[in-house]
Design a protein around this motif. Sequence first.
Motif, PDB file in Angstrom:
ATOM      1  N   VAL A 116       1.077  -0.943  -0.261  1.00 20.68           N
ATOM      2  CA  VAL A 116      -0.120  -0.003   0.233  1.00 20.68           C
ATOM      3  C   VAL A 116       0.757   1.376  -0.307  1.00 20.68           C
ATOM      4  N   GLU A 117       0.153   2.073  -1.266  1.00 24.89           N
ATOM      5  CA  GLU A 117       1.023   3.376  -0.359  1.00 24.89           C
ATOM      6  C   GLU A 117      -0.276   4.243  -0.728  1.00 24.89           C
ATOM      7  N   ALA A 118      -0.123   5.399   0.366  1.00 19.31           N
ATOM      8  CA  ALA A 118      -0.769   6.132   0.986  1.00 19.31           C
ATOM      9  C   ALA A 118      -0.785   7.559   1.386  1.00 19.31           C
ATOM     10  N   ASP A 119       0.540   7.842   0.639  1.00 27.15           N
ATOM     11  CA  ASP A 119       1.289   9.233   0.840  1.00 27.15           C
ATOM     12  C   ASP A 119       0.750  10.473   0.179  1.00 27.15           C
ATOM     13  N   GLU A 120      -0.114  10.117  -1.158  1.00 26.82           N
ATOM     14  CA  GLU A 120      -0.332  11.413  -0.999  1.00 26.82           C
ATOM     15  C   GLU A 120      -1.726  11.428  -0.743  1.00 26.82           C
ATOM     16  N   VAL A 121      -2.403  11.108   0.275  1.00 17.60           N
ATOM     17  CA  VAL A 121      -3.562  11.774   0.744  1.00 17.60           C
ATOM     18  C   VAL A 121      -3.681  12.429   1.521  1.00 17.60           C
ATOM     19  N   ARG A 122      -4.669  13.431   0.311  1.00 16.07           N
ATOM     20  CA  ARG A 122      -3.935  14.868   2.044  1.00 16.07           C
ATOM     21  C   ARG A 122      -6.295  14.896   2.978  1.00 16.07           C
ATOM     22  N   SER A 123      -5.010  15.316   3.990  1.00 12.18           N
ATOM     23  CA  SER A 123      -6.367  15.050   5.023  1.00 12.18           C
ATOM     24  C   SER A 123      -6.588  16.400   5.943  1.00 12.18           C
ATOM     25  N   GLY A 124      -7.027  17.484   6.151  1.00 13.06           N
ATOM     26  CA  GLY A 124      -8.085  18.541   6.641  1.00 13.06           C
ATOM     27  C   GLY A 124      -7.558  18.130   8.111  1.00 13.06           C
TER      28      GLY A 124
END
Length: 171
Positions: free
Chosen positions: A126-134
Motif C-alpha cells: 500500500v502507498e498512501a503518502d499522497e492523501v491529504r486530510s484536513g
Amino acid sequence: MTPLEDDREAAVVRLREAYAEGHISHEEMDRRLDQALAAASGDDLAQAVASLPAASEGGTATIGAAAGRIRRRGAWRVPRVLKVESAYGNVHLDLSRAVLEQPLVDIELQLGTGRAKIIVPRDAIVEADEVRSGYKDIRYQPRQPSRPGGPRIRITGVMGFGRLTIRHAWR
C-alpha cells in the motif's frame, strides 16, 4: 515467463472476472480454473475460456454519492483506476475478495465529511503518502507482504473532515 504461462495467467484473470460479474457459477469457475492450470497447449486454454464474454479493459470507474454510505465488498471487480467521490457519508471498500484486474490499482478519494475504511488483500503493498486530510491523520500499519508479487494499491486524494483507515485482511 513463456507465452503459454502468460496466456494461462490471462485465462485465470478472465475466469475470475467472469465469476465476479455473475457469468459463471463458483463450481464452473473452479472446474475451468483446474482446466486452465492443467492446460498443456493454447488449445486447452481456449477450451477453458470458451463461451466467456470478451475480456474487459482495465479502465477507470467512478463510484459516488452526495450523501449516504458507499460500500463495496465480496467478489467485485476493481478497475485499474477507481475514483471515489462523496460529499457526506462513510466509505467502506473491502478489496480482500475483490477481483483485481491489474497488479497496480489506483484509488482516488475525493471525500468531504465522513470516514473511509479500505481493507486490502493480505499480501498487498500500500502507498498512501499522497492523501491529504484536513482533519485527522491516516491510520495505517504497513506490514511485510506474505508472498512476493502481491498487488500494489496506491491511494491518493483529499479527505475533508474524517479519517482514512487502511488495514490488511486477516486471510
